[in-house]
Design an enzyme around this catalytic site. Structure first.
Site, PDB file in Angstrom:
ATOM      1  N   SER A 138       0.836  -1.209   0.000  1.00  0.00           N
ATOM      2  CA  SER A 138       0.000   0.000   0.000  1.00  0.00           C
ATOM      3  C   SER A 138       0.867   1.254   0.000  1.00  0.00           C
ATOM      4  O   SER A 138       0.599   2.203  -0.731  1.00  0.00           O
ATOM      5  CB  SER A 138      -0.927   0.006   1.219  1.00  0.00           C
ATOM      6  N   GLU A 139       1.885   1.274   0.861  1.00  0.00           N
ATOM      7  CA  GLU A 139       2.834   2.396   0.885  1.00  0.00           C
ATOM      8  C   GLU A 139       4.226   1.909   1.217  1.00  0.00           C
ATOM      9  O   GLU A 139       4.401   0.937   1.960  1.00  0.00           O
ATOM     10  CB  GLU A 139       2.436   3.473   1.915  1.00  0.00           C
ATOM     11  N   THR A 140       5.192   2.610   0.657  1.00  0.00           N
ATOM     12  CA  THR A 140       6.599   2.464   1.027  1.00  0.00           C
ATOM     13  C   THR A 140       7.083   3.824   1.501  1.00  0.00           C
ATOM     14  O   THR A 140       6.847   4.844   0.844  1.00  0.00           O
ATOM     15  CB  THR A 140       7.441   1.978  -0.166  1.00  0.00           C
TER      16      THR A 140
END
Length: 269
Positions: A45-47
């Protein structure tokens, strides 16, 4: 370059929301295109990418597989966990982000509290096609201001858990993502409200646990239930708990994190 995958808003591996975390050695960010490619490669979903600015001050950015975002709760919690693992986090860490200065406090028991801006919850007419895209009746709709998500209340917890939205139709709605919520069915369950988050327009079909969404969920349910401190369950397949606390125009989001992968990224900018 060292890279970790850290599960946030959970106390067990393979639960909560996995975030990629890169704590950078230098005092600046790599090329934006390279960071976006890393995020796409991890396909989480996010880095998050963070570099030191001196003392307990850090610069922090977040990328989905498709784009950079303005606010992300679980990847901020995961980054704080990584800094604590490395002995780089004292009691409170400050992050300079697109959403201003965000603070994270590490408690003695390992839990982490994020100090995030409160999002407005403004009643609006349902966006055209919302019920059809979600596949369930809409009880109420809310604008969330700068958060840029549509907040939708549905009839009950069962509806939240069992809904199967048309993600292509959700992506066509005029919003970054859609938060779907209802009050908990059982007051003795250990949580006060449930939610799910769908963000196909930014490359996140369903986010397992969305910290930023709780900056709007907390004021909605605190007003409804008459308490400033609540517990939200995000009812995805991985699931996770977010403890929320209202403080004026700020929201505290508390959870735990677990490192599940710690390795080296061979292709560096």
């Amino acid at each position: 370059m060292r890279i970790r995958i850290i599960d946030a808003f959970t106390d067990r591996p393979f639960g909560g929301n996995p975030a990629g975390v890169c704590v950078l050695d230098g005092d600046s960010f790599p090329d934006d295109t390279w960071m976006q490619r890393v995020a796409a490669e991890l396909n989480l979903s996010e880095t998050a990418f963070a570099h030191a600015r001196g003392g307990q001050d850090w610069a922090l950015r977040w990328f989905t597989p498709l784009t950079e975002v303005n606010l992300c709760g679980h990847a901020t919690l995961a980054t704080t966990h990584a800094l604590a693992e490395d002995g780089l986090a004292a009691a409170t860490v400050r992050f300079d982000t697109r959403s201003g200065i965000l603070a994270a406090t590490v408690a003695a028991d390992g839990s982490i509290t994020l100090d995030f801006p409160r999002s407005p919850v403004i009643p609006i007419e349902a966006l055209p096609g919302t019920a059809e895209a979600l596949g369930v009746p809409v009880v109420a709709s809310y604008d969330t201001g700068a958060l840029a998500d549509l907040l939708v209340e549905v009839a009950d917890e069962h509806t939240v858990r069992t809904m199967a939205p048309d993600l292509a139709a959700v992506a066509r709605l005029a919003t970054r993502g859609v938060i779907v919520t209802a009050q908990a069915a059982d007051p003795a369950s250990g949580y006060d409200f449930v939610s799910r988050f769908f963000g196909p327009a930014v490359g996140v079909p369903e986010d397992p646990v969305t910290g930023s969404a709780h900056t709007a969920l907390a004021p909605l349910w605190s007003a409804r239930l008459g308490r400033d401190e609540l517990v939200g369950l995000q009812a995805s397949a991985r699931s996770g708990l977010v403890r929320t606390g209202l403080r004026g125009d700020r929201v505290d989001l508390t959870g735990r994190a677990v490192t599940v992968l710690d390795g080296n990224l061979a292709a560096y900018a």
